[in-house]
Design a protein around this motif. Structure first.
Motif, PDB file in Angstrom:
ATOM      1  N   TYR A  89      47.515  43.885  38.076  1.00 51.90           N
ATOM      2  CA  TYR A  89      46.320  43.048  38.048  1.00 51.90           C
ATOM      3  C   TYR A  89      45.402  43.485  36.920  1.00 51.90           C
ATOM      4  CZ  TYR A  89      43.558  46.742  40.225  1.00 51.90           C
ATOM      5  OH  TYR A  89      42.913  47.919  40.481  1.00 51.90           O
ATOM      6  N   THR A 105      49.654  39.427  38.885  1.00 51.42           N
ATOM      7  CA  THR A 105      51.031  38.943  38.830  1.00 51.42           C
ATOM      8  C   THR A 105      51.815  39.665  39.927  1.00 51.42           C
ATOM      9  OG1 THR A 105      51.509  40.563  37.105  1.00 51.42           O
ATOM     10  CG2 THR A 105      51.069  38.316  36.390  1.00 51.42           C
ATOM     11  N   TYR A 106      52.722  38.924  40.548  1.00 52.81           N
ATOM     12  CA  TYR A 106      53.464  39.463  41.683  1.00 52.81           C
ATOM     13  C   TYR A 106      54.921  39.728  41.364  1.00 52.81           C
ATOM     14  CZ  TYR A 106      49.352  38.306  44.310  1.00 52.81           C
ATOM     15  OH  TYR A 106      48.066  38.252  44.756  1.00 52.81           O
ATOM     16  N   ASP A 118      55.080  34.921  38.644  1.00 49.45           N
ATOM     17  CA  ASP A 118      54.250  34.355  39.700  1.00 49.45           C
ATOM     18  C   ASP A 118      52.888  35.033  39.618  1.00 49.45           C
ATOM     19  OD1 ASP A 118      56.353  32.792  40.680  1.00 49.45           O
ATOM     20  OD2 ASP A 118      57.081  34.446  41.930  1.00 49.45           O
ATOM     21  N   TYR A 119      51.820  34.267  39.757  1.00 51.62           N
ATOM     22  CA  TYR A 119      50.470  34.820  39.573  1.00 51.62           C
ATOM     23  C   TYR A 119      49.485  34.185  40.544  1.00 51.62           C
ATOM     24  CZ  TYR A 119      49.269  30.403  37.412  1.00 51.62           C
ATOM     25  OH  TYR A 119      49.060  29.076  37.200  1.00 51.62           O
ATOM     26  N   ASP A 120      48.345  34.847  40.692  1.00 51.81           N
ATOM     27  CA  ASP A 120      47.154  34.199  41.237  1.00 51.81           C
ATOM     28  C   ASP A 120      45.955  34.741  40.465  1.00 51.81           C
ATOM     29  OD1 ASP A 120      45.908  36.413  42.525  1.00 51.81           O
ATOM     30  OD2 ASP A 120      46.919  35.997  44.405  1.00 51.81           O
ATOM     31  N   THR A 122      41.458  34.656  40.363  1.00 59.01           N
ATOM     32  CA  THR A 122      40.157  34.288  40.914  1.00 59.01           C
ATOM     33  C   THR A 122      39.181  34.230  39.747  1.00 59.01           C
ATOM     34  OG1 THR A 122      40.659  35.435  42.970  1.00 59.01           O
ATOM     35  CG2 THR A 122      38.347  34.919  42.547  1.00 59.01           C
ATOM     36  N   PHE A 143      46.827  29.631  41.777  1.00 57.39           N
ATOM     37  CA  PHE A 143      48.074  30.381  41.888  1.00 57.39           C
ATOM     38  C   PHE A 143      49.211  29.496  41.420  1.00 57.39           C
ATOM     39  CE2 PHE A 143      47.227  28.271  45.839  1.00 57.39           C
ATOM     40  CZ  PHE A 143      48.438  27.686  46.164  1.00 57.39           C
ATOM     41  N   THR A 145      53.254  29.587  39.061  1.00 55.92           N
ATOM     42  CA  THR A 145      54.259  30.258  38.258  1.00 55.92           C
ATOM     43  C   THR A 145      54.119  29.779  36.823  1.00 55.92           C
ATOM     44  OG1 THR A 145      55.768  30.352  40.139  1.00 55.92           O
ATOM     45  CG2 THR A 145      56.737  30.648  37.956  1.00 55.92           C
TER      46      THR A 145
END
Length: 158
Positions: A89, A105-106, A118-120, A122, A143, A145
């Motif tokens: 992050y 990112t995950y 893959d991300y989210d 804020t 969120f 991809t």
């Protein structure tokens, strides 16, 4: 008569804004409109004073919209996608405006020849002048991809 001038100024600025190609141009039009309407409302009747108000507002509005925190967020977002590991992050904070954002990112994987993540994110941005009161605080969570195209651009995967 004063209200007729204000209505004309607002009408013309709305028409010009629709022709604007980017945020700087929109900022210039909104800044010029805001300061011109304020000067007219405060009793300015000299064309030189009104023109000075318009030019000053246009420069200020363009500068604010050009250097917006949305640009900062987008730059940090792309940088994080390019440099971040598969699970990481990045935070950013603007001391001047108090706006901030978090990008996470995950997972990172290959989909054919494309690198995808893959991300989210804020985004917490409060609009500045000339947009004060329009939208107030914009707290947004997104969120999805993103996949990197061969030319290096990141494209949202549907």
């Amino acid at each position: 008569m004063r209200y007729v001038k204000i209505i004309w100024i607002l009408t013309i600025s709305l028409l010009i804004t629709n022709c604007a190609a980017n945020r700087s141009q929109v900022g210039a039009v909104m800044g010029a409109t805001t300061t011109t309407a304020t000067c007219v409302e405060l009793g300015a009747s000299s064309p030189a004073v009104i023109a000075t108000c318009a030019v000053t507002g246009a420069f200020a509005g363009a500068e604010i919209m050009y250097n917006s925190d949305y640009d900062v967020h987008n730059a940090v977002f792309v940088d994080h996608l390019n440099r971040g590991t598969s699970s990481s992050y990045t935070n950013w904070y603007n001391d001047k405006t108090g706006n901030s954002g978090i990008i996470k990112t995950y997972s990172s994987y290959l989909e054919g020849p494309f690198k995808c993540k893959d991300y989210d994110a804020t985004i917490d941005i409060t609009n500045q002048w000339p947009l004060i009161g329009i939208g107030a605080v914009n707290r947004e969570m997104v969120f999805g991809t993103a996949c990197q195209a061969p030319d290096g651009r990141w494209i949202e995967k549907n």
